[in-house]
Design a protein around this motif. Sequence first.
Motif, PDB file in Angstrom:
ATOM      1  N   VAL A  56      55.745  52.461 -89.100  1.00  0.00           N
ATOM      2  CA  VAL A  56      54.590  52.664 -89.765  1.00  0.00           C
ATOM      3  C   VAL A  56      53.601  51.804 -89.093  1.00  0.00           C
ATOM      4  N   TYR A  66      48.222  53.918 -94.051  1.00  0.00           N
ATOM      5  CA  TYR A  66      48.924  52.748 -94.959  1.00  0.00           C
ATOM      6  C   TYR A  66      48.019  52.004 -95.465  1.00  0.00           C
ATOM      7  N   PHE A  71      51.357  53.516 -99.649  1.00  0.00           N
ATOM      8  CA  PHE A  71      52.727  54.406 -99.215  1.00  0.00           C
ATOM      9  C   PHE A  71      52.520  55.643 -99.386  1.00  0.00           C
TER      10      PHE A  71
END
Length: 388
Positions: A56, A66, A71
């Motif tokens: 990520v 993010y 999340f």
Amino acid sequence: MDKRDYYEVLGLQKGASDAEIKKAYRKLAKQYHPDLNPDNPEAEAKFKEVNEANDVLSDPDKRAKYDQFGFAGVDPNYAAGQGGFGGFGGFGGGFDGGIDLGDIFDNIFGGGFGGGGTRSNPNAPRKGSDIAVSLSISFMEACKGLTHDIEVNRVEECEECGGTGAKKGTNTKTCPDCHGSGKVSFQQRTMFGNMASTRPCTKCQGKGKIIENPCPKCSGSGRMQKKKTISVNIPAGINDGMTLAVRGQGNMGTNGGSRGDLNVRINVRKDPVFERKDYDIWIEVPITFMQATLGAEIEVPTIDGNVTYNIPAGTQSGTMFRLRGKGVQKLQREGRGDQIVKVFVEIPRNLNKKQKDALKAFEDTLDSKNYEKQVSFFDKIRDMLNGK
């Protein structure tokens, strides 16, 4: 949800640079790599957690989502667990809010919605490929075991550029089109309307970096074929057709990934005396008419050398004896097989007149009680003819 913050997983503060993320990831990935922590479920879980955080934070698009939504911005399962796309106002507000539905479908189906590319990180560690070779050994070497040097051609890091792929004294640079992610976003018209999806970056071929001055020795690959001699321990008891896996002796991985394995297929040459069945050794031993009749002490070859064995009087041709523990060592467990000795009576040939007369005289001294099997056989024939 009990997930830890991705920055916390990598030991970083929000706003960390790409270089800091890469450095932290490599350190932790090496620390918790399964090859360095075999049979350690906790380390395996940490390794997966570190890879997820890096996937990520090393992707500019995912990192931006993010940072803004947590999340829920990168994990549709998390969003569903929180009551739909709560942070975005559901599907209706998703398009207006600029949600990349391609990311969501990628996570579900493994590729961009409508045929986009893979979402894997091009800079993630990847294990190297395996190497397969064949090795021919003797029957006795398979029984006893040995250490054998095997020469293979395997992929190694380029000595000239140190594996970077760039000419010595130069560096690679981050791809300006994908910003190092290896993929680019694009808009696609579908029955749902315009949707964002991704595909591999064509400028860097999905690698996330560009080499302007390739290394002349490896042509920019950072890897090259090199001959390597590897000492392989062949265990006692290995059998024909088995494959011995030598861990970590295959081709080198990429991006710090572990090496592949060296798979050695064993071919065992036949022996002129012994035959193997599983862990037992079989052998045929000729004995004389006199030895079979009167009994005798004979020499029997084994894989450990000759042993003596007492043949009892009246031994018939084809009789088998078992020598306990004289077979092959069992693989990965204690104990050995047995040796099966099959004797056959060798009938003498090329007799002279004196020898023939002596045999006839001996035969005249025998009667039916000396030939039990012969008598039994003809009794059965007679009974069959008489309808009994």
